[in-house]
Design a protein around this motif. Sequence first.
Motif, PDB file in Angstrom:
ATOM      1  N   ASP A  59      41.688  17.887  25.307  1.00  0.00           N
ATOM      2  CA  ASP A  59      41.467  16.514  25.746  1.00  0.00           C
ATOM      3  C   ASP A  59      40.005  16.382  26.164  1.00  0.00           C
ATOM      4  O   ASP A  59      39.605  16.835  27.238  1.00  0.00           O
ATOM      5  N   GLU A  60      39.190  15.772  25.329  1.00  0.00           N
ATOM      6  CA  GLU A  60      37.757  15.695  25.580  1.00  0.00           C
ATOM      7  C   GLU A  60      37.394  14.681  26.659  1.00  0.00           C
ATOM      8  O   GLU A  60      36.226  14.544  27.017  1.00  0.00           O
ATOM      9  N   ARG A  61      38.376  13.945  27.168  1.00  0.00           N
ATOM     10  CA  ARG A  61      38.084  13.032  28.267  1.00  0.00           C
ATOM     11  C   ARG A  61      37.788  13.794  29.556  1.00  0.00           C
ATOM     12  O   ARG A  61      37.182  13.234  30.474  1.00  0.00           O
ATOM     13  N   MET A  62      38.214  15.040  29.630  1.00  0.00           N
ATOM     14  CA  MET A  62      37.923  15.853  30.807  1.00  0.00           C
ATOM     15  C   MET A  62      36.472  16.303  30.728  1.00  0.00           C
ATOM     16  O   MET A  62      36.119  17.212  29.980  1.00  0.00           O
ATOM     17  N   ARG A  63      35.633  15.652  31.511  1.00  0.00           N
ATOM     18  CA  ARG A  63      34.195  15.839  31.385  1.00  0.00           C
ATOM     19  C   ARG A  63      33.612  16.819  32.399  1.00  0.00           C
ATOM     20  O   ARG A  63      32.507  17.314  32.213  1.00  0.00           O
ATOM     21  N   VAL A  64      34.329  17.066  33.497  1.00  0.00           N
ATOM     22  CA  VAL A  64      33.825  17.963  34.541  1.00  0.00           C
ATOM     23  C   VAL A  64      34.927  18.935  34.932  1.00  0.00           C
ATOM     24  O   VAL A  64      36.072  18.525  35.135  1.00  0.00           O
ATOM     25  N   LEU A  65      34.576  20.222  35.038  1.00  0.00           N
ATOM     26  CA  LEU A  65      35.534  21.243  35.457  1.00  0.00           C
ATOM     27  C   LEU A  65      35.067  21.884  36.751  1.00  0.00           C
ATOM     28  O   LEU A  65      33.892  22.254  36.874  1.00  0.00           O
ATOM     29  N   VAL A  66      35.982  21.995  37.689  1.00  0.00           N
ATOM     30  CA  VAL A  66      35.725  22.719  38.934  1.00  0.00           C
ATOM     31  C   VAL A  66      36.601  23.966  38.907  1.00  0.00           C
ATOM     32  O   VAL A  66      37.826  23.870  38.848  1.00  0.00           O
ATOM     33  N   ILE A  67      35.961  25.135  38.939  1.00  0.00           N
ATOM     34  CA  ILE A  67      36.692  26.395  38.793  1.00  0.00           C
ATOM     35  C   ILE A  67      36.339  27.317  39.946  1.00  0.00           C
ATOM     36  O   ILE A  67      35.160  27.533  40.239  1.00  0.00           O
ATOM     37  N   GLY A  68      37.331  27.847  40.615  1.00  0.00           N
ATOM     38  CA  GLY A  68      37.092  28.858  41.631  1.00  0.00           C
ATOM     39  C   GLY A  68      37.832  28.686  42.926  1.00  0.00           C
ATOM     40  O   GLY A  68      38.310  29.683  43.493  1.00  0.00           O
ATOM     41  N   PRO A  69      37.945  27.459  43.483  1.00  0.00           N
ATOM     42  CA  PRO A  69      38.621  27.335  44.783  1.00  0.00           C
ATOM     43  C   PRO A  69      40.067  27.820  44.732  1.00  0.00           C
ATOM     44  O   PRO A  69      40.873  27.315  43.950  1.00  0.00           O
ATOM     45  N   GLY A  70      40.370  28.824  45.521  1.00  0.00           N
ATOM     46  CA  GLY A  70      41.728  29.354  45.577  1.00  0.00           C
ATOM     47  C   GLY A  70      42.089  30.320  44.469  1.00  0.00           C
ATOM     48  O   GLY A  70      43.206  30.859  44.459  1.00  0.00           O
ATOM     49  N   LEU A  71      41.174  30.591  43.549  1.00  0.00           N
ATOM     50  CA  LEU A  71      41.474  31.525  42.460  1.00  0.00           C
ATOM     51  C   LEU A  71      41.158  32.951  42.899  1.00  0.00           C
ATOM     52  O   LEU A  71      40.157  33.199  43.579  1.00  0.00           O
ATOM     53  N   PRO A  72      41.977  33.915  42.515  1.00  0.00           N
ATOM     54  CA  PRO A  72      41.749  35.300  42.936  1.00  0.00           C
ATOM     55  C   PRO A  72      40.554  35.920  42.210  1.00  0.00           C
ATOM     56  O   PRO A  72      40.200  35.508  41.094  1.00  0.00           O
ATOM     57  N   VAL A  73      39.947  36.908  42.829  1.00  0.00           N
ATOM     58  CA  VAL A  73      38.839  37.633  42.211  1.00  0.00           C
ATOM     59  C   VAL A  73      39.394  38.612  41.194  1.00  0.00           C
ATOM     60  O   VAL A  73      40.284  39.403  41.509  1.00  0.00           O
ATOM     61  N   GLY A  74      38.886  38.546  39.965  1.00  0.00           N
ATOM     62  CA  GLY A  74      39.365  39.484  38.963  1.00  0.00           C
ATOM     63  C   GLY A  74      39.198  38.964  37.551  1.00  0.00           C
ATOM     64  O   GLY A  74      38.629  37.891  37.314  1.00  0.00           O
ATOM     65  N   GLN A  75      39.717  39.723  36.597  1.00  0.00           N
ATOM     66  CA  GLN A  75      39.530  39.429  35.185  1.00  0.00           C
ATOM     67  C   GLN A  75      40.175  38.102  34.777  1.00  0.00           C
ATOM     68  O   GLN A  75      39.645  37.384  33.925  1.00  0.00           O
ATOM     69  N   ARG A  76      41.316  37.788  35.359  1.00  0.00           N
ATOM     70  CA  ARG A  76      41.991  36.541  34.983  1.00  0.00           C
ATOM     71  C   ARG A  76      41.110  35.329  35.286  1.00  0.00           C
ATOM     72  O   ARG A  76      40.997  34.411  34.464  1.00  0.00           O
ATOM     73  N   THR A  77      40.466  35.351  36.452  1.00  0.00           N
ATOM     74  CA  THR A  77      39.576  34.239  36.793  1.00  0.00           C
ATOM     75  C   THR A  77      38.350  34.247  35.891  1.00  0.00           C
ATOM     76  O   THR A  77      37.862  33.186  35.481  1.00  0.00           O
ATOM     77  N   ARG A  78      37.836  35.434  35.576  1.00  0.00           N
ATOM     78  CA  ARG A  78      36.733  35.508  34.600  1.00  0.00           C
ATOM     79  C   ARG A  78      37.143  34.849  33.291  1.00  0.00           C
ATOM     80  O   ARG A  78      36.362  34.104  32.677  1.00  0.00           O
TER      81      ARG A  78
END
Length: 236
Positions: A146-165
């Motif tokens: 869905d190209e209407r999603m123009r901004v992504l916020v990634i990280g708050p509450g995500l665990p440290v590790g390969q999955r988040t990478r």
Amino acid sequence: ADLTITFGWAKPAHFLAEGPALCGVVEVVSLDIADAHVQTALITLREGKEPATGADRDVIRLARVERPQVKEPGHKYTHGHVLVLSGGVGKGGAARLAARGALRIGAGAVTVGAPPSALIENAAQLNAIMLQRVNGPGGLAEVLLDERMRVLVIGPGLPVGQRTRDFVFTAFEADGERSFVLDAGALASFSDAPEALFAMTAGTETVLTPHTGEFRKLFPDISAQMTDTVTSGSAF
């Protein structure tokens, strides 16, 4: 319009929704209307950033948000769609906070992307913010079709590790021109390989929001310079 003249006092429409973009410069002509008549209004709109004091304590001050001029009537996606990835059960508070902030500063649409197990928890605490099931990095790739999603916020509450990478890699590899905000787990997950993060974000519209510890790991040279400067007592 380049110029809008209104009589008596400014109206809510001059501040809200499409008003600022359509009105241009707003000039108020008083017509010598008595202040007593103005005071009968429940809410008085005044433009300004200074805190209200004294007689103005009940005044609601609104800043005119300058949005791009639109030739046709707009809708929520005209003003941008922000996707905030959420952590799992019990780890969604930071994502909800970021989502509410995006909505408050003018994003037309905001969605919290959560793992299936956390959908009900987020739904119970969100209003005016949409929810999207995101089942891992593969699920994120599907959502980003869905190209209407123009901004992504990634990280708050995500665990440290390969999955988040993998979430971060997936976001930057997806088709479409987007802007990014990387915070918390999205930064800490690259603390042992900051060069990979910098290579990926180079040439993109990306904002990094590290706290002191994350900054120290991502930018050790700058951090060391700052520490030496503070220790010596001189200004950085």
